[in-house]
Design an enzyme around this catalytic site. Sequence first.
Site, mmCIF file in Angstrom:
data_model
loop_
_atom_site.group_PDB
_atom_site.id
_atom_site.type_symbol
_atom_site.label_atom_id
_atom_site.label_comp_id
_atom_site.label_asym_id
_atom_site.label_seq_id
_atom_site.Cartn_x
_atom_site.Cartn_y
_atom_site.Cartn_z
ATOM 1 N N ASP A 31 0.840 -1.285 0.048
ATOM 2 C CA ASP A 31 -0.011 -0.034 0.052
ATOM 3 C C ASP A 31 0.866 1.508 -0.192
ATOM 4 O O ASP A 31 2.060 1.200 0.579
ATOM 5 C CB ASP A 31 -0.845 0.006 1.199
ATOM 6 C CG ASP A 31 -2.050 0.940 1.225
ATOM 7 O OD1 ASP A 31 -2.397 1.503 0.105
ATOM 8 O OD2 ASP A 31 -2.530 1.385 2.016
ATOM 9 N N GLY A 32 0.430 2.191 -0.424
ATOM 10 C CA GLY A 32 1.028 3.602 -0.393
ATOM 11 C C GLY A 32 1.588 4.140 -1.652
ATOM 12 O O GLY A 32 2.138 4.986 -1.716
ATOM 13 N N GLY A 34 -0.130 5.637 -4.180
ATOM 14 C CA GLY A 34 -0.849 6.787 -4.453
ATOM 15 C C GLY A 34 -0.061 7.969 -3.782
ATOM 16 O O GLY A 34 -0.046 9.294 -4.315
ATOM 17 N N ARG A 35 0.009 7.691 -2.419
ATOM 18 C CA ARG A 35 0.685 8.841 -1.679
ATOM 19 C C ARG A 35 2.086 9.157 -1.923
ATOM 20 O O ARG A 35 2.539 10.179 -2.019
ATOM 21 C CB ARG A 35 0.561 8.424 -0.185
ATOM 22 C CG ARG A 35 -0.549 8.766 0.398
ATOM 23 C CD ARG A 35 -0.784 7.782 1.885
ATOM 24 N NE ARG A 35 -1.327 6.412 1.742
ATOM 25 C CZ ARG A 35 -1.572 5.548 2.432
ATOM 26 N NH1 ARG A 35 -1.357 5.720 3.762
ATOM 27 N NH2 ARG A 35 -1.947 4.360 2.083
ATOM 28 N N TRP A 36 2.792 8.062 -2.404
ATOM 29 C CA TRP A 36 4.356 8.196 -3.056
ATOM 30 C C TRP A 36 4.322 9.195 -4.002
ATOM 31 O O TRP A 36 5.166 9.962 -4.216
ATOM 32 C CB TRP A 36 4.791 6.773 -3.169
ATOM 33 C CG TRP A 36 6.268 6.747 -3.708
ATOM 34 C CD1 TRP A 36 7.338 6.445 -2.912
ATOM 35 C CD2 TRP A 36 6.712 6.948 -5.025
ATOM 36 N NE1 TRP A 36 8.464 6.704 -3.607
ATOM 37 C CE2 TRP A 36 8.236 6.876 -4.887
ATOM 38 C CE3 TRP A 36 6.133 7.227 -6.093
ATOM 39 C CZ2 TRP A 36 8.918 7.087 -6.064
ATOM 40 C CZ3 TRP A 36 7.090 7.304 -7.291
ATOM 41 C CH2 TRP A 36 8.369 7.086 -7.140
ATOM 42 N N HIS A 48 2.235 3.731 -9.187
ATOM 43 C CA HIS A 48 2.034 2.091 -9.212
ATOM 44 C C HIS A 48 3.162 1.461 -9.904
ATOM 45 O O HIS A 48 3.715 0.480 -9.746
ATOM 46 C CB HIS A 48 0.539 1.810 -9.891
ATOM 47 C CG HIS A 48 -0.694 2.339 -9.144
ATOM 48 N ND1 HIS A 48 -0.792 1.684 -7.958
ATOM 49 C CD2 HIS A 48 -1.549 2.964 -9.675
ATOM 50 C CE1 HIS A 48 -1.701 2.204 -7.405
ATOM 51 N NE2 HIS A 48 -2.566 3.166 -8.500
ATOM 52 N N SER A 76 -7.649 -5.604 -5.003
ATOM 53 C CA SER A 76 -8.635 -5.977 -4.464
ATOM 54 C C SER A 76 -10.075 -5.848 -5.088
ATOM 55 O O SER A 76 -9.935 -5.258 -5.954
ATOM 56 C CB SER A 76 -8.887 -5.149 -2.932
ATOM 57 O OG SER A 76 -9.322 -3.779 -3.190
ATOM 58 N N ASN A 79 -10.963 -2.250 -5.469
ATOM 59 C CA ASN A 79 -10.080 -1.462 -6.043
ATOM 60 C C ASN A 79 -10.976 -1.319 -7.373
ATOM 61 O O ASN A 79 -10.581 -0.004 -8.042
ATOM 62 C CB ASN A 79 -8.751 -2.028 -6.380
ATOM 63 C CG ASN A 79 -7.803 -2.053 -5.109
ATOM 64 O OD1 ASN A 79 -7.123 -2.899 -4.838
ATOM 65 N ND2 ASN A 79 -8.072 -0.919 -4.415
ATOM 66 N N SER A 206 -8.090 -4.666 5.061
ATOM 67 C CA SER A 206 -8.499 -4.454 3.830
ATOM 68 C C SER A 206 -9.216 -5.598 3.093
ATOM 69 O O SER A 206 -8.950 -5.653 1.868
ATOM 70 C CB SER A 206 -7.985 -3.581 3.066
ATOM 71 O OG SER A 206 -7.259 -2.392 3.710
#
Length: 252
Positions: A31-32, A34-36, A48, A76, A79, A206
């Site tokens: 996970d992460g 998008g934030r990256w 991604h 998922s 998603n 999740s």
Amino acid sequence: MDTDARQPIMVDSGKRGRVAKIPRHIAIIMDGNGRWARQRGLDRAEGHRAGVKALKPIVKECAALGVEVLTVYAFSTENWSRPQIEVNALWNLLVEFLRLETPELKAERVRIQTIGNVGALPARAQKAIETAKRDTAEQTRMVLNLALNYGGRDELVRAVNRWLDEYRPVSPERYVTASAIAEHLDTAGLPDPDLLIRSSGELRISNFLLWQLAYAEIYVTNTLWPDFNPMELHKAIRAYQERDRRFGGLRE
Ligand code: IPE
Ligand code: IPE
Ligand code: MG
């Protein structure tokens, strides 16, 4: 690779020399991305892409450490609710990853498998998965298990229905059992995860491996997935090696 950061991680158990318990099965919620990307002013798809790039060294390191199964949550069942453009980018990245990396994974003696409802993926993704599975079917060093269109609840429902399909016609009075469920899950034949790693700090599972995580040790790092590297993996395994797994019983 050998980092010292306060010992264990030894492996190499040639007649039980050097041992230290390496998890047989590691599951990762990657996970992460998008934030990256957001932190860098990039498009989510670039996050991604960076996330896919981070995966290969982790696969190699797990294989080198003697991990038997590495399951990674890549997409998922929830998603699909993301913008179509992001969902498409994810399938394109999967196809590209499989096309480019399968030969090297095969050389590393890694077998590619999937869990999740793969039949609902775009045809190009299904084809790439089929090819990768076929090309690596003989490999036995480690299973790289890709969770694609995977949801723990969806998997359980499909498992119970598969069981019903098999048994209802022959013995309608039969009740389902825990082992019958386990044997009809997508993970049938694989050991349960010993260690669950989640990157980017969220404290939830999740809808990942709801049945199989019953006694997994959980390790959450704030590191965003594209920055997760073999050093981070070692940190997680070290933390695991310090845990006292009681399985509801008492300490030895
Ligand atoms: C994980 O990264 C990758 C997938 C879910 C496909 P995210 O895309 O969820 O990244 P964040 O959580 O938005 O940072
Ligand atoms: C879980 O991450 C799914 C994958 C890593 C593929 P999400 O980003 O989708 O999960 P939530 O929305 O934070 O729970
Ligand atoms: Mg996320």
